[in-house]
Enzyme design. Sequence first.
Site, short mmCIF file in Angstrom:
data_model
loop_
_atom_site.label_atom_id
_atom_site.label_comp_id
_atom_site.label_asym_id
_atom_site.label_seq_id
_atom_site.Cartn_x
_atom_site.Cartn_y
_atom_site.Cartn_z
N ALA A 1 0.78 -1.22 -0.31
CA ALA A 1 -0.07 0.01 -0.14
C ALA A 1 0.93 1.30 -0.12
CB ALA A 1 -0.82 0.06 1.25
N GLY B 1 0.62 -4.98 0.69
CA GLY B 1 -0.64 -5.04 -0.09
C GLY B 1 -0.30 -5.72 -1.58
N GLU C 1 -0.57 -9.53 -0.87
CA GLU C 1 -2.02 -9.65 -0.82
C GLU C 1 -2.72 -9.68 -1.99
OE1 GLU C 1 -2.14 -6.61 2.26
OE2 GLU C 1 -3.28 -7.88 3.53
N GLU D 1 4.24 -5.20 7.22
CA GLU D 1 3.62 -4.23 8.05
C GLU D 1 3.95 -4.08 9.30
OE1 GLU D 1 2.21 -6.64 5.63
OE2 GLU D 1 0.77 -5.63 4.47
#
Length: 260
Positions: A67, A112, A115, A135
């Site tokens: 992200a 992300g 993911e 993270e």
Amino acid sequence: MRYENLLIDFEKGIATVTVNRPKALNALNRRTMQELNYLFAQDLPKREGLKGVVLTGAGDKSFVAGADIKEFLDLDAAQGEAMARYGHETFNLIERFARPVVAAVNGFALGGGCELAMACHLRLAAPQARFGQPEVNLGIIPGYGGTQRLIQYIGKGNAMELLLTADMIDAETAHRLGLVNRVVPQADLLAEAHALVEKIAAKGPLAVAKIIELVQAYYRHDVDGFAEEIKAFGYTTGTQDFQEGARAFVEKRKPIFKGK
Ligand code: DAK
């Protein structure tokens, strides 16, 4: 919607989707998440003759490096939860998409990005690909399904280690653990991903869609996958495609499926 951060190349029934923010190693900012959501919810389902999707990152360094950290400097808890909800919805659209979605992981797949790759049905990785869920380095947890999908692919012990240590693993390790289906040379990555979509596109499309649904059903708590399989088997045996597939076998020819 006009795409700013995604490149969509639709050729011979295959949509090649490139996350295109190379200066930020293709990090997923809000706009990119909205574009992905629109793509899988609104755009791709309407494309005539769509065989499948190949998802990759621009450049040869990164698939998606997570992200966009620069966008969540001032998030509060409520905003974080709302973002996570939207991210889950978006990645579920990918995971439940009725046509095969293949991630062509050409570099960093972190946070992300890992993911996103895990929400795809299949993953091919170039040798320089790197996977990780870093993270905890930022004091947060994965927010787009990572704590759940990583276990599904590599098991509890391996997932726990990656999630807690934030370690990155290389493509061969990811393959050994079951996170990627195959490691292929960078130069062949897109061609191999396209070939995989083509191979699946030659099968009965209604059966393909049902298999995608049923494999996900195994991991859902609100449905009984075995019961769903019985119903889906009845459904596929009642299709014209099954008549055609069985007849083609007997007549020693290739079937021509119509998705009916
Ligand atoms: N976000 C924003 N910019 C990024 C970025 C990222 N995730 N990753 C890299 N960049 C930018 C760098 O800032 C740099 O930009 P400039 O400084 O040149 O402007 C440029 O991309 C090139 O990066 P580097 O110079 O760092 O390149 P290196 O080759 O030296 O290193 C690297 C590559 C991938 C090892 C390094 O860039 C790196 O560690 N990147 C961060 C990896 C990371 O921690 N990713 C985020 C994981 S956390 C949420 C839901 C989900 C998430 C968060 C919230 N909510 C629902 C709220 C998910 C979070 C994550 O994904």
